[in-house]
Each structure stands twice: as structure tokens, then as C-alpha cells.
Design a protein around this motif. Sequence first.
Motif, PDB file in Angstrom:
ATOM      1  N   HIS A 130      14.257  61.573 -15.615  1.00  0.00           N
ATOM      2  CA  HIS A 130      13.062  61.589 -16.431  1.00  0.00           C
ATOM      3  C   HIS A 130      13.100  62.803 -17.318  1.00  0.00           C
ATOM      4  N   TRP A 131      12.878  62.599 -18.608  1.00  0.00           N
ATOM      5  CA  TRP A 131      13.017  63.658 -19.596  1.00  0.00           C
ATOM      6  C   TRP A 131      11.686  64.316 -19.900  1.00  0.00           C
ATOM      7  N   SER A 132      11.615  65.597 -19.630  1.00  0.00           N
ATOM      8  CA  SER A 132      10.477  66.355 -20.127  1.00  0.00           C
ATOM      9  C   SER A 132      10.912  66.996 -21.446  1.00  0.00           C
ATOM     10  N   VAL A 137      15.139  69.726 -24.822  1.00  0.00           N
ATOM     11  CA  VAL A 137      15.602  70.915 -25.555  1.00  0.00           C
ATOM     12  C   VAL A 137      16.865  71.482 -24.897  1.00  0.00           C
ATOM     13  N   ARG A 138      16.879  71.546 -23.515  1.00  0.00           N
ATOM     14  CA  ARG A 138      18.048  72.080 -22.816  1.00  0.00           C
ATOM     15  C   ARG A 138      19.286  71.251 -23.094  1.00  0.00           C
ATOM     16  N   PHE A 139      19.049  69.933 -23.037  1.00  0.00           N
ATOM     17  CA  PHE A 139      20.192  69.037 -23.286  1.00  0.00           C
ATOM     18  C   PHE A 139      20.761  69.262 -24.682  1.00  0.00           C
ATOM     19  N   MET A 140      19.870  69.335 -25.658  1.00  0.00           N
ATOM     20  CA  MET A 140      20.328  69.505 -27.032  1.00  0.00           C
ATOM     21  C   MET A 140      21.051  70.851 -27.180  1.00  0.00           C
ATOM     22  N   LYS A 141      20.463  71.865 -26.498  1.00  0.00           N
ATOM     23  CA  LYS A 141      21.054  73.195 -26.611  1.00  0.00           C
ATOM     24  C   LYS A 141      22.463  73.247 -26.048  1.00  0.00           C
ATOM     25  N   THR A 142      22.621  72.627 -24.862  1.00  0.00           N
ATOM     26  CA  THR A 142      23.975  72.650 -24.265  1.00  0.00           C
ATOM     27  C   THR A 142      24.934  71.760 -25.037  1.00  0.00           C
ATOM     28  N   SER A 143      24.383  70.747 -25.664  1.00  0.00           N
ATOM     29  CA  SER A 143      25.275  69.789 -26.332  1.00  0.00           C
ATOM     30  C   SER A 143      25.792  70.287 -27.665  1.00  0.00           C
ATOM     31  N   VAL A 144      24.981  71.101 -28.362  1.00  0.00           N
ATOM     32  CA  VAL A 144      25.390  71.479 -29.721  1.00  0.00           C
ATOM     33  C   VAL A 144      26.663  72.332 -29.651  1.00  0.00           C
TER      34      VAL A 144
END
Lengths: 479, 224
Positions: A130-132, A137-144
Amino acid sequence: MSARRDGRRKQGFFARQSLLTRYILIVVSGFLFIPIIIPLASLVYMTTSAIGGGDDVRFTMKYGNAGEVEMDWHAEARSLRGGRPDEVNARLRALADEYPEASLFWVDAEGQTRLRLPEDAEGEGGVPDHWSADDAVRFMKTSVGGDPFTVVAFLGENNGEAAFMALQLPRKLVEAGPSSGSGTTFFVAFVCVSFVLFTALSLLFFLRIRKRLLLLQAAMSKRGEHGLPAPVEVKRADEIGGLEGAFNGMVEQLKAGRERQQEEEELRKKLISNLSHDLRTPLTVMRGHLYTLGKEPLSGAGKESLATLERKADGLGELIDNLLAYTLMTSGRYRLEPEPADVWRLARESAAAWYPVWEKAGIEADIRLPADPLVWKVDKLAFRRILDNLFQNIVRHAAGGRYAGLYAERRDGRLMLVIEDRGPGLSGSSEGKGAGIGLAIVEYLLREMGLAWERESSEIGTRILIYQSGSSETWGDSR
Amino acid sequence: MNTELLYIEDDREIGTFVVQHLRSSGYEVKWLRSGEQAVEQAEGCKLVILDVMLPGLDGFTVGQRLKKAMPGLPILMLSARTAIDDKLQGLQFADDYVTKPFHPDELTARIEVLLRRSGNHAPEALQVKHLLVHERENRIVNGETGEEILLSGKQFHIFNYLLRHLGQIMTKEQIYESVWGEPYLEGDKTLMVHIRYLREKIEKDPAAPAIIETVRGIGYRVRA
């Protein structure tokens, strides 16, 4: 000359420049190479890979580059309008087949992770069920910029819905990782080759200069006719060419100087010859008349005067001969040709010629020369002249001693030729004493032939010792 | 008829005197003032006396021409120039060389030596002490007994060599190399042996030789 000029005309621009210009050209091109070489290398690399390596690129980037993958993914997302879960699931499964290396998932508008592919990778890669907002934001941050390469696209037209789908691909599939590595190798190799090329060019340049300098040196040290070096061929109009030209000029000057010197010597020799002739002719006439006079009946005093006159005429003749000879010798006109000769033999032959004169003067000859040859390097004529002058001196100044000795003596390990008389010695007064030109000739000739002499004189006689000067000479006193 | 000599000399005073001296010594003399006609005039002459400094053709050129035309004709160079350079140049073709001023007796002595050496000497026998040497016929006769003396080849050559250099002392090397025609290395004993045998044949008392004189330390001499 014309051949030389043709040769110069045929040479290219580079060859016609001065050494300095040529070297600067090499250095400048070396420096220019650095900024030129990098774009050049890229260009070369790109053209070669475009021509020969196109398939290769497609193989390593089978989904296109990162931008293309992103665009595709967004297009897919746009096509899933409305976000019906079944539809999206089906489409994602299909896409998973298309991107076998990828992990895919999608999240519906409520922030629930719906399908995660491959299915066994559940819970990995920081994908929450489940995405909060924090998660997103964390996912995007680690992915970039990270690996895997991640694309997130909102579904719907203009990617405007709240649901989104994500694609994660190993970065090497979308960025030319391995091929960018081979590019570096290429660059390094290219720069190395250029550096080696530059070094080789410099080296070649200097080796050629060196070779020409060595050739010039060889030409300078070689002795051609008249003992002068021969002119060299001027091949290039650079500094070394200039040096060669200057060298040729010098050789020309030397040659001219030598010719002038020879002319002067010839003139001098002629003058001496003529002088000699002019002095001797009247002396010969005088001598002849004295001889005629001697046949006439003369009183005792007359005979005595005549004998004196004859003696003086003889002395004058010798003096003229010695004087002219000495002038010739000291002006370098009398060239000695030393060759190995047996000194004892020369002395014996000379003594043989003088023996009758000694007999007549009442001089007892005591000749004790060894039978084993003593070989010195002498000019035979000059050596005879030395002995002649010394023997003449015995007759003229030491006849009173009634002795002429000629023998060998060993002193300090070297064999010497000794000429001994029992006259009043060199310091003693003698009727025929002159300027000593005869001894000056002896001195000169001995020195010229590498011989030396010693005179031991006392009132009971004179000993003259002749030996080879210099201790390094080898002594061939016997065989 | 006396032996005829060709004399080429440009100086009148010297020429007059030398011609006079040679004539009084018993020679016929043909005197030329220049070298132009030398080769033609040399016909019939036994020896040429040549001055180096001549007007026109110089003595060396004349000498070379003469030697080319008549190789057997002895040439005696006479020069008032310096001895050193001329001696080398002159002796290449000249047989002997006398420098001015010379003693007239030396000149005649040299002429005699040259004539004897070339075989153009006087036809009569040469008398050496008790020997009569008929050089033409290579015959030596004891003048007192009338007996002919027979010499071996080498003995004859040695004696002949000394006779050709009559009055001159010849060194052992010179004799050996002339007679044997090879360099004198250990020839000393060989030569001594031959001289001893030669003396036994020609000397009255070989123990006290009068003809072949030993010059101690130098060599041998036959005196006229």
C-alpha cells in the motif's frame, strides 16, 4: 651543379624549411593533436560503429535507449484509460513478456499495489503493498538515476489518472554501458598511438639530423688530394645545408691557399736555384783557374797561397751548398721520405766514400760497426747528408787528432751510433770554424727524422752520439 | 782515335776550361752551347757531360731525350744548382752527378769510372799491380809471367765489380748484392770465402794482399 639544383627543386615543402621551422611544425602539430584528437576519435569511433557496429548497438539496447523506453511506457500507460484492473493486469502480463528482464507493477488510484511481475518478486525492490505519499516519494527518490532503471507513468489520457504503472529494467539494457566501456579503450589506444606517432616523428627527425651531421663529420675528417677534405654535396637548404655550404667554401679557400703557397714555394725554390747557380758559376771558373795555375811552375810561397785559395774555394762552395740547403729545408721545401733502413749500412757506405779523404788528410779510420742491422726509419739521403757534414767537420776541424772513429754504443738500453774524433773539441779554435750551418743542418735533419744527438766535447776530442728520440719507439736493433 | 765525349754547357768560361782540361786528359770533346742538337751530336760519343741550367731546353729534358734515344750512353750531370732537389730529379736518368764547383780531377775520375762501367773504356788492357786485365775479352793475365788467370764465375764477378769501381771502397753489402743479386743478410761469410779464393789466384802473396785491399770495418777496394 645542375643535378644538385634539380634535386633541391624536387623536394617538398617540409624538406625546404629550416630545421627550426620543421621542428616547430612537429611540436605544434603534436600540441594541436590533443584538442583535435578527442573529437576526431569520437568521430572516428562513431562512424566506424555506425557503419560496422549498428547491430551491435541494437543488441545491447534492445528496447532502445532510456528515453525511448520511457516514451513507450508512457504511451502504454495512456492507452490504459479508465484503469480497469483486469484490463491493466492483462496488459501488464503481456508487457512482461515483452520485457522479460523487467519487473513491473501497477498501483491503483487508492494506492494499492495491484500486480507485481514477475510474481515471485513480491515485496522486493522497495515496492510496498500500500502506497502512502512517503512511499511514493521514497520510491521515486531511490529510483532516480539508480539501477534498476525505473519508469513510472500515470495511466489514462495525458497520463492524468491517479493510478500508475512502473517498469524497472536493469540499467545496462537501456544505457550503452558496455559499449561506452569499449569506447574508452578506443580513446586510450588512439591517444597512445598518436603519442607513439609523435615520438616516432621527433625521433626520426633527430635521427636524420644526426645522420647528416655524422656524414658531414666523416667528410671533414677524410683527406682527399693534397691532404684536403673533398667538398660535400649540399642536399638541403636548411641549417646543416648551410653548414655544408660553409664547409665547401672553407675547402675551396684552403685549396686556393694551398695552391698559392705552392706557387710561392715554387718561386722561392726557383730563386734559390738561380742564386745558387749565380754564386757557383764564378766559383767554378775560379776553381778551374786555380787548377790551371797549379800546373804552372810556382815558388813554395806561391804553392802555399794556391793551396789556401783552393781550400777557401772549396769551403765557400760547401758553405753555399749548406746555406741554400738550409734555406730550402727550413722553408719546408725539402721533403723527407723516411723508410726503414739499416743505419750501420748507411754509415759504412758513407764512411767508404769519406775514407780516401781521411787517408789523404792522414786521419786513421777506426770503423767498428755491428754486422746485425739496426733498422731506423730514416730518409737515406738526409742521413747521408748528416754523416757527410759530421765527417766533413772531422776533416776540417779535427784532422790534427788523426783519428775518426765510427762505432756502436749501448746506453740506457738503446743502441747509438757514435762518431768520434780526437780534435781540439767544439770549443777549441779551428781555422775552418764558421757559422756552424753544417751542424744546424744536422740538427734540423735529425729532429725531422725523430732522431736526437748528444755531443760530448773536450779538448782531447769530440764524441757525437746519434740515437732515436722518444722511449716509446721500438728498437729493431737485431733480428 | 781517342774516346769522344759530348759536353753541353752554356757558360763560356767554364766550358772553355773544362774542354781544355778534358782534351789535356786525352779525350776528344764536342762542345755544344745548348741542348737543341744533343741527340744528333751524341752520335759516336761514348759519354755525355750535361749541364742542368741551359738556355731553351733544360738539362733534365735533354738528358731524358738522350737516354730515350741512346739508353746505353752514360750521362754525367753537371750542375750549379743546389744538390738536394736536382740530385733526386737528375739521377733518375743520369748515371752520375757532379756539383759545381768541382775539382777537375774529380770530373775526370768520374768520367773514367762511367766509361769503364759502360764498357766503353780504352781498348788497351788495364794494369792493376802485376795484373793485366783485358776487360773486353774478360781475360786476366799475370803481366810478369804471361800466364792467364782463370777465375770462377763468382770470383770473376767480384773482381769485375771492384774494377768497375776502381779506387772506390765498396762495402760488403754492395759487393754481395751486386754479385749475388739478393739482399745481404748472412752473406758475410760467403763473401769472405770467395774473396779468399780470389786472392789466392790473383795476389802474389795472399796473406798480404796488394790488389784487393781490405778496408777494415767497411769493405774492399782495388786501387788503380
